[in-house]
Motif scaffolding. Sequence first.
Motif, PDB file in Angstrom:
ATOM      1  N   LEU A 122       0.615  -1.162   0.056  1.00 51.52           N
ATOM      2  CA  LEU A 122      -0.349   0.051  -0.503  1.00 51.52           C
ATOM      3  C   LEU A 122       0.743   1.291   0.431  1.00 51.52           C
ATOM      4  O   LEU A 122       0.167   2.103  -0.093  1.00 51.52           O
ATOM      5  N   VAL A 127      -5.922   4.233  -1.843  1.00 49.33           N
ATOM      6  CA  VAL A 127      -6.671   3.346  -1.529  1.00 49.33           C
ATOM      7  C   VAL A 127      -7.630   3.140  -1.317  1.00 49.33           C
ATOM      8  O   VAL A 127      -8.541   4.396  -0.950  1.00 49.33           O
ATOM      9  N   ALA A 152      -0.992   2.111   4.636  1.00 49.38           N
ATOM     10  CA  ALA A 152      -2.506   2.934   3.559  1.00 49.38           C
ATOM     11  C   ALA A 152      -1.823   4.916   3.981  1.00 49.38           C
ATOM     12  O   ALA A 152      -2.047   5.185   5.457  1.00 49.38           O
ATOM     13  N   LEU A 155      -6.132   7.864   2.216  1.00 51.20           N
ATOM     14  CA  LEU A 155      -7.172   6.385   2.230  1.00 51.20           C
ATOM     15  C   LEU A 155      -8.562   7.108   1.855  1.00 51.20           C
ATOM     16  O   LEU A 155      -9.023   8.351   2.308  1.00 51.20           O
TER      17      LEU A 155
END
Length: 217
Positions: A122, A127, A152, A155
Amino acid sequence: MQNSRLHVSTHPLSGHFLTDLRSTSTTPERYRVLTHRLTSVLALEATAGMDVRDVPVTTPLQETTGHYLAQPIVAVPILRAGLGMLDAITELFPAVSVGYIGLERNEETLQPTEYYFKAPALDGAHVLMIDPMLATGGSAAVAAKLLRNQGAATLSLICVIAAPEGVDKLLSADDGIEIYTASLDDGLNERGYILPGLGDYGDRLFGTELIGTGLVS
């Protein structure tokens, strides 16, 4: 309810598709088509601010400059209903990587329990967490924490509808997440279901609410 990290779609198609998703007369087959179309609209809005990088390109007439997305995209559906939104993401972004989060809600406590989690790398990715309903916010908050712990940095949650209670919980639990939805509904009932809502998304999407009614063998 106003928050700069909550984005309620104003595109006419969002309301158009959502109206049929709410209707009790919509069949599971039609439900899947509508889910795909609405997810496409929301995914375009959720990625509209992504960075790009310039690249040279040769047209049939001359050299010019185009651009590609500067970040890889990772889609992470929350099982099971999030699976119904995944095809729209992979169609829009063929190079997308996919992770999965399995969470179950205890119908008495309304608290989520993790039973599966797998994600690709990630770091440096945009994401997209996908789940059609943001109700209490408990599952989304747990999922966001799992993804943050996995690396992440950028996000977003894409959901079809959201309740104010769920929005408040998720934004409080994660101070950087962005929420993209077709509707901010009125609130939750005593069982934690969104009102006016659209019922159980997974059941309507996969036709499981019809089992035992004589409509499905």
